[in-house]
Scaffold this motif. Structure first.
Motif, PDB file in Angstrom:
ATOM      1  N   ALA A 141     -80.785 -59.528   1.857  1.00  0.00           N
ATOM      2  CA  ALA A 141     -79.778 -58.857   2.675  1.00  0.00           C
ATOM      3  C   ALA A 141     -78.547 -59.735   2.818  1.00  0.00           C
ATOM      4  N   THR A 142     -77.401 -59.068   2.883  1.00  0.00           N
ATOM      5  CA  THR A 142     -76.126 -59.739   3.120  1.00  0.00           C
ATOM      6  C   THR A 142     -75.654 -59.428   4.532  1.00  0.00           C
ATOM      7  N   LEU A 143     -75.179 -60.446   5.219  1.00  0.00           N
ATOM      8  CA  LEU A 143     -74.641 -60.255   6.558  1.00  0.00           C
ATOM      9  C   LEU A 143     -73.194 -59.784   6.442  1.00  0.00           C
ATOM     10  N   LEU A 144     -72.951 -58.513   6.777  1.00  0.00           N
ATOM     11  CA  LEU A 144     -71.592 -57.974   6.701  1.00  0.00           C
ATOM     12  C   LEU A 144     -70.736 -58.440   7.867  1.00  0.00           C
ATOM     13  N   GLY A 145     -71.340 -58.572   9.028  1.00  0.00           N
ATOM     14  CA  GLY A 145     -70.594 -58.996  10.209  1.00  0.00           C
ATOM     15  C   GLY A 145     -71.501 -59.052  11.411  1.00  0.00           C
ATOM     16  N   ALA A 146     -71.078 -59.802  12.414  1.00  0.00           N
ATOM     17  CA  ALA A 146     -71.888 -59.955  13.630  1.00  0.00           C
ATOM     18  C   ALA A 146     -70.962 -60.264  14.795  1.00  0.00           C
ATOM     19  N   THR A 147     -71.435 -59.957  15.988  1.00  0.00           N
ATOM     20  CA  THR A 147     -70.687 -60.256  17.205  1.00  0.00           C
ATOM     21  C   THR A 147     -71.622 -60.831  18.259  1.00  0.00           C
ATOM     22  N   PRO A 148     -71.481 -62.119  18.574  1.00  0.00           N
ATOM     23  CA  PRO A 148     -72.285 -62.694  19.654  1.00  0.00           C
ATOM     24  C   PRO A 148     -71.983 -62.049  21.004  1.00  0.00           C
ATOM     25  N   THR A 149     -70.766 -61.516  21.163  1.00  0.00           N
ATOM     26  CA  THR A 149     -70.397 -60.888  22.428  1.00  0.00           C
ATOM     27  C   THR A 149     -71.329 -59.753  22.779  1.00  0.00           C
ATOM     28  N   ALA A 211     -75.618 -63.468  33.759  1.00  0.00           N
ATOM     29  CA  ALA A 211     -75.487 -64.385  32.629  1.00  0.00           C
ATOM     30  C   ALA A 211     -76.606 -65.412  32.599  1.00  0.00           C
ATOM     31  N   GLU A 212     -77.053 -65.866  33.762  1.00  0.00           N
ATOM     32  CA  GLU A 212     -78.081 -66.904  33.791  1.00  0.00           C
ATOM     33  C   GLU A 212     -79.461 -66.384  33.439  1.00  0.00           C
ATOM     34  N   ALA A 213     -79.616 -65.072  33.309  1.00  0.00           N
ATOM     35  CA  ALA A 213     -80.928 -64.489  33.033  1.00  0.00           C
ATOM     36  C   ALA A 213     -81.307 -64.562  31.556  1.00  0.00           C
ATOM     37  N   THR A 214     -80.331 -64.757  30.671  1.00  0.00           N
ATOM     38  CA  THR A 214     -80.609 -64.778  29.241  1.00  0.00           C
ATOM     39  C   THR A 214     -79.915 -65.969  28.596  1.00  0.00           C
ATOM     40  N   GLU A 215     -80.358 -66.284  27.370  1.00  0.00           N
ATOM     41  CA  GLU A 215     -79.767 -67.379  26.613  1.00  0.00           C
ATOM     42  C   GLU A 215     -78.873 -66.872  25.491  1.00  0.00           C
ATOM     43  N   SER A 216     -78.955 -65.583  25.163  1.00  0.00           N
ATOM     44  CA  SER A 216     -78.263 -65.054  23.985  1.00  0.00           C
ATOM     45  C   SER A 216     -76.823 -64.651  24.258  1.00  0.00           C
ATOM     46  N   GLY A 217     -76.516 -64.238  25.477  1.00  0.00           N
ATOM     47  CA  GLY A 217     -75.161 -63.781  25.740  1.00  0.00           C
ATOM     48  C   GLY A 217     -75.085 -63.015  27.039  1.00  0.00           C
ATOM     49  N   VAL A 218     -74.023 -62.232  27.173  1.00  0.00           N
ATOM     50  CA  VAL A 218     -73.814 -61.420  28.357  1.00  0.00           C
ATOM     51  C   VAL A 218     -74.148 -59.977  28.001  1.00  0.00           C
ATOM     52  N   TYR A 219     -75.007 -59.359  28.787  1.00  0.00           N
ATOM     53  CA  TYR A 219     -75.449 -57.999  28.501  1.00  0.00           C
ATOM     54  C   TYR A 219     -75.098 -57.091  29.671  1.00  0.00           C
ATOM     55  N   LYS A 220     -74.405 -56.009  29.358  1.00  0.00           N
ATOM     56  CA  LYS A 220     -74.011 -55.039  30.379  1.00  0.00           C
ATOM     57  C   LYS A 220     -74.288 -53.634  29.852  1.00  0.00           C
ATOM     58  N   ASN A 221     -74.443 -52.705  30.793  1.00  0.00           N
ATOM     59  CA  ASN A 221     -74.657 -51.300  30.443  1.00  0.00           C
ATOM     60  C   ASN A 221     -75.917 -51.125  29.597  1.00  0.00           C
ATOM     61  N   MET A 222     -76.951 -51.900  29.883  1.00  0.00           N
ATOM     62  CA  MET A 222     -78.169 -51.892  29.076  1.00  0.00           C
ATOM     63  C   MET A 222     -79.107 -50.755  29.476  1.00  0.00           C
ATOM     64  N   ILE A 223     -79.961 -50.376  28.529  1.00  0.00           N
ATOM     65  CA  ILE A 223     -81.025 -49.410  28.777  1.00  0.00           C
ATOM     66  C   ILE A 223     -82.289 -50.193  29.134  1.00  0.00           C
ATOM     67  N   GLN A 224     -82.916 -49.854  30.248  1.00  0.00           N
ATOM     68  CA  GLN A 224     -84.171 -50.502  30.634  1.00  0.00           C
ATOM     69  C   GLN A 224     -85.328 -49.563  30.324  1.00  0.00           C
ATOM     70  N   THR A 225     -86.412 -50.125  29.769  1.00  0.00           N
ATOM     71  CA  THR A 225     -87.578 -49.335  29.432  1.00  0.00           C
ATOM     72  C   THR A 225     -88.849 -50.116  29.722  1.00  0.00           C
ATOM     73  N   ASP A 226     -89.949 -49.394  29.961  1.00  0.00           N
ATOM     74  CA  ASP A 226     -91.237 -50.054  30.136  1.00  0.00           C
ATOM     75  C   ASP A 226     -92.071 -50.000  28.864  1.00  0.00           C
ATOM     76  N   ALA A 227     -91.521 -49.478  27.766  1.00  0.00           N
ATOM     77  CA  ALA A 227     -92.211 -49.553  26.480  1.00  0.00           C
ATOM     78  C   ALA A 227     -92.354 -51.025  26.107  1.00  0.00           C
ATOM     79  N   ALA A 228     -93.539 -51.434  25.685  1.00  0.00           N
ATOM     80  CA  ALA A 228     -93.818 -52.845  25.416  1.00  0.00           C
ATOM     81  C   ALA A 228     -92.925 -53.367  24.295  1.00  0.00           C
ATOM     82  N   ILE A 229     -92.191 -54.436  24.581  1.00  0.00           N
ATOM     83  CA  ILE A 229     -91.347 -55.120  23.604  1.00  0.00           C
ATOM     84  C   ILE A 229     -91.799 -56.572  23.572  1.00  0.00           C
ATOM     85  N   ASN A 230     -92.163 -57.056  22.393  1.00  0.00           N
ATOM     86  CA  ASN A 230     -92.703 -58.396  22.249  1.00  0.00           C
ATOM     87  C   ASN A 230     -91.903 -59.177  21.213  1.00  0.00           C
ATOM     88  N   PRO A 231     -92.152 -60.504  21.096  1.00  0.00           N
ATOM     89  CA  PRO A 231     -91.445 -61.292  20.080  1.00  0.00           C
ATOM     90  C   PRO A 231     -91.574 -60.662  18.698  1.00  0.00           C
TER      91      PRO A 231
END
Length: 386
Positions: A141-149, A211-231
């Motif tokens: 795969a080729t990385l076309l683009g990404a945004t850490p924001t 911001a202090e809750a995660t290490e990856s970035g700032v997350y807003k307007n997120m969808i919360q779910t109880d479906a199991a999400i694992n590594p």
């Protein structure tokens, strides 16, 4: 007839009447005959094909496993930290070597041309990216683009007959509707390419994460779910009961690394916008309002003779920028952005989170005793000179 004979006859008549009544009750008017084994099997099979099954069948073929390899430089002390002396460090410096670190995430093919959405943190600093489809095919795969924001990335693979997941609308989700997470959690421990499906509901929408809750970035307007999400689920799709992708699974709140039923996904409408930006410009253009603001502190309120601490004070307006063109001035007090009450910089960021270049935002401001409504069109942020 003897009494004994009469008793036996009465018992026999009662048994016959009971049998006849039972027969009449089982085959009488309004009663259906007993269901056969074949019909029961068909009924069971049809009942098993619920919305979750149908949604998983529709979306799963487009779910991919994203394997990455990154390189990090490791420094090792040849003496194991025994000597901490300038002489030894000068003539026996720490050894350095490069270590290749494998990683694993998930993704979703969203275009038959081979475009894949995943999380930016899945492919961050990757030297090599390999995508594995559910049918076993593997592609570099080729990385076309990404945004850490926004923690989103777009990959490209070249292949034929690639399945693509249908995209839904994350702006009209219902709390309590089905949410199905599909991905490859702990994929490195499994010996097949079949994705894992977990089901739950939409627990909440428009969640802003501190911001202090995660290490990856700032997350807003997120969808919360109880479906199991694992590594390993990161980057995989969250789909609705129709099998449409409504979000990109991103992270969970956890205490020991496993799922606690509190997972979050990036809305697909934001991901769709990021995909369009990368396809057209090769990167995500940063939206720029052309001004700086700060909260109203007690000291600032006294200096400006303000009676409360609400809103934001404009401290700088860039000449020729969007704010200047909209008529914003230094000292203006912003009370609302797009109808949302603003009392902190975080409030302001939340109100325009996901906004793109060219979007128009509405500002309700106070200028002395006057109240004004101004429309500001976001522009692309000027690039810093190298």
């Amino acid at each position: 007839m003897s009494p004994r004979a009469r008793g036996m006859a009465t018992l026999g008549l009662g048994l016959l009447m009971g049998a006849g009544a039972a027969l009449w009750l089982s085959e009488g008017p309004g009663r259906r005959p007993a269901v056969g084994h074949a019909e029961a099997g068909e009924t069971l099979s049809s009942s098993r094909r619920n919305a979750i099954v149908v949604a998983a069948e529709r979306a799963s073929p487009a779910v991919v496993s994203v394997s990455v390899v990154t390189t990090r430089v490791v420094r090792a002390d040849p003496f194991g930290g025994l000597f901490h002396d300038e002489f030894f460090e000068r003539f026996y410096p720490p050894m350095e070597y490069r270590e290749r670190i494998p990683g694993l995430g998930s993704g979703a093919i969203v275009d038959p041309a081979g475009l894949i959405l995943t999380n930016e943190h899945v492919v961050r600093n990757a030297d090599q990216i390999t995508v594995t489809l559910t049918d076993g095919r593997q592609f570099p795969a080729t990385l076309l683009g990404a945004t850490p924001t926004y923690d989103l990335a777009v990959l490209k693979v070249n292949g034929k007959n690639l399945p693509a997941a249908p995209l839904g609308d994350s702006d009209h989700l219902l709390v309590g509707e089905w949410a199905i997470a599909i991905g490859n959690p702990f994929g490195y421990l499994l010996n097949d390419t079949q994705p894992t499906v977990t089901a739950g509901v939409i627990s909440a929408t428009r969640r802003d994460i501190k911001a202090e809750a995660t290490e990856s970035g700032v997350y807003k307007n997120m969808i919360q779910t109880d479906a199991a999400i694992n590594p390993g689920n990161s980057g995989g799709p969250l789909v609705n009961g129709d099998g449409e992708v409504i979000g990109i699974n991103t992270f969970i709140f956890t205490q020991g690394g496993g799922s606690l039923g509190i997972g979050f996904a990036i809305p697909i409408n934001l991901a769709r916008r990021v995909l369009g930006e990368i396809q057209r410009y090769g990167h995500v253009r940063a939206a720029w309002p052309g001004m700086l603001v700060q909260p109203v502190t007690p000291y600032l309120a006294r200096r400006l003779s303000l009676t409360d601490l609400g809103g934001l004070i404009v401290t700088r307006v860039d000449p020729g920028g969007p704010a200047a063109r909209a008529g914003v001035r230094v000292g203006d007090r912003i009370r609302r952005v797009n109808g949302r009450v603003i009392n902190s910089v975080d409030d302001a960021q939340s109100s325009i989170y996901g906004a793109a270049v060219g979007d128009r935002i509405q500002l309700a401001i106070e200028r002395g005793d006057r109240r004004l409504d101004l429309g500001l069109t976001l522009a692309e942020a000027p690039r810093e000179e190298p």
